[in-house]
Design an enzyme around this catalytic site. Structure first.
Site, PDB file in Angstrom:
ATOM      1  N   GLY A 169      -7.744   9.323  -0.264  1.00  0.00           N
ATOM      2  CA  GLY A 169      -8.211  10.049   1.091  1.00  0.00           C
ATOM      3  C   GLY A 169      -8.342  11.397   0.954  1.00  0.00           C
TER       4      GLY A 169
ATOM      5  N   GLU B 290       0.741   3.942   1.642  1.00  0.00           N
ATOM      6  CA  GLU B 290       1.196   4.663   2.830  1.00  0.00           C
ATOM      7  C   GLU B 290       2.413   3.486   3.506  1.00  0.00           C
ATOM      8  OE1 GLU B 290      -2.736   4.317   4.354  1.00  0.00           O
ATOM      9  OE2 GLU B 290      -3.492   6.021   3.011  1.00  0.00           O
TER      10      GLU B 290
ATOM     11  N   HIS C 130       0.855  -1.478  -0.095  1.00  0.00           N
ATOM     12  CA  HIS C 130      -0.174   0.119   0.044  1.00  0.00           C
ATOM     13  C   HIS C 130       0.985   1.101  -0.002  1.00  0.00           C
ATOM     14  CE1 HIS C 130      -2.670   3.156   1.406  1.00  0.00           C
ATOM     15  NE2 HIS C 130      -3.698   2.194   0.944  1.00  0.00           N
TER      16      HIS C 130
END
Ligand code: PGA
Length: 259
Positions: free
Chosen positions: A184, A108, A106
């Site tokens: 996000g 992140e 991912h």
């Protein structure tokens, strides 16, 4: 992708996976999962559905979701199996809790934990060896997109994983295209932007040979009830990886219903 695999792929069920990230509590999860299971949407089975949760909640998922249409899994995994690796969680451990999926790479993890393409490839192999499905995440930053590097970045990221797998292994992965600038942020890639990248990824998968062309490619990055159907209608978008909207039962159900 040739038209035969395009058709086969289009006919296959979509896959919609929630990524809870660093959210949840035993009480909040129980409420969210109860709401999801109470709806007829998941049981209708138009989409294959799953949630990827923080490690401590895998046992709760096993208890509450066992025998339900909603599968579960983790958001990361160690590239090691056991040993002196304090704080790590191995693929066999995740598998012991009935998990079906594990997110790997991912953005992140890549950005905040320095995960390299080689590490992501190693993790993917561990998930496959433990009998689960790795969801391999790829995606470019805004600076990379603006510099015209989108295709090169995602092809490098996926290429590192494919190079480490044989054809039968590669056929068992799922890919998630998540442009970093859309995660996000409320900025979704347009369906044309997403489809263009998915098409490139499809060609790269197809070049590996065999059934790898049929690997599911999910789109992620601000997927919401009001844009899901549009995205899912594109020929190479096989479902979604849903962050923020997966924490709200109504929204996640609406997205699953759009699949
Ligand atoms: P988002 O996250 O839906 O909140 O943009 C997607 C993801 O990071 O998997």
């Amino acid at each position: 992708m040739d038209s035969a695999s395009a058709k086969a792929n289009k006919a296959a069920a979509k896959l919609v996976v929630g990524n809870w990230k660093l959210h949840g509590s035993l009480a909040a999860n129980a409420e969210l999962l109860a709401r999801l299971l109470a709806s007829p949407v998941l049981a209708q089975g138009r989409a294959v559905t799953a949630v990827c949760v923080p490690f401590p909640y895998l046992a709760q998922c096993q208890q509450l979701l066992g025998g339900s249409p909603l599968a579960w899994g983790a958001q990361d995994v160690s590239a090691e199996i056991n040993g002196a690796f304090t704080g790590e969680v191995s693929a066999p451990m995740i598998g012991e809790f009935g998990s079906s999926y594990v997110l790997v790479g991912h953005s992140e993890r890549r950005a905040y934990h320095g995960e390299t393409d080689a590490l992501v490839a190693a993790k993917t192999g561990r998930v496959l060896a433990a009998g689960m499905t790795p969801i391999v995440c790829v995606g470019e930053t805004l600076a990379q997109r603006d510099a015209g590097q989108t295709d090169a970045v995602v092809e490098r990221q996926l290429g590192a994983v494919l190079a480490a797998l044989d054809v039968p292994q590669a056929a068992r992965i799922v890919v998630a295209y998540e442009p970093v600038w859309a995660i996000g942020t409320g900025k979704t890639a347009t369906r044309e932007q997403a489809q263009a990248v998915h098409e490139r990824l499809r060609a790269q998968l197809a070049a590996k040979g065999g059934e790898v062309a049929a690997v599911k490619i999910l789109y992620g990055g601000s997927v919401k009830p009001d844009n899901a159907a549009d995205l899912f209608a594109m020929p190479d978008i096989d479902g979604g990886l849903i962050g923020g909207a997966s924490l709200k039962a109504e929204d996640f159900l609406a997205i699953c219903g759009a699949a």
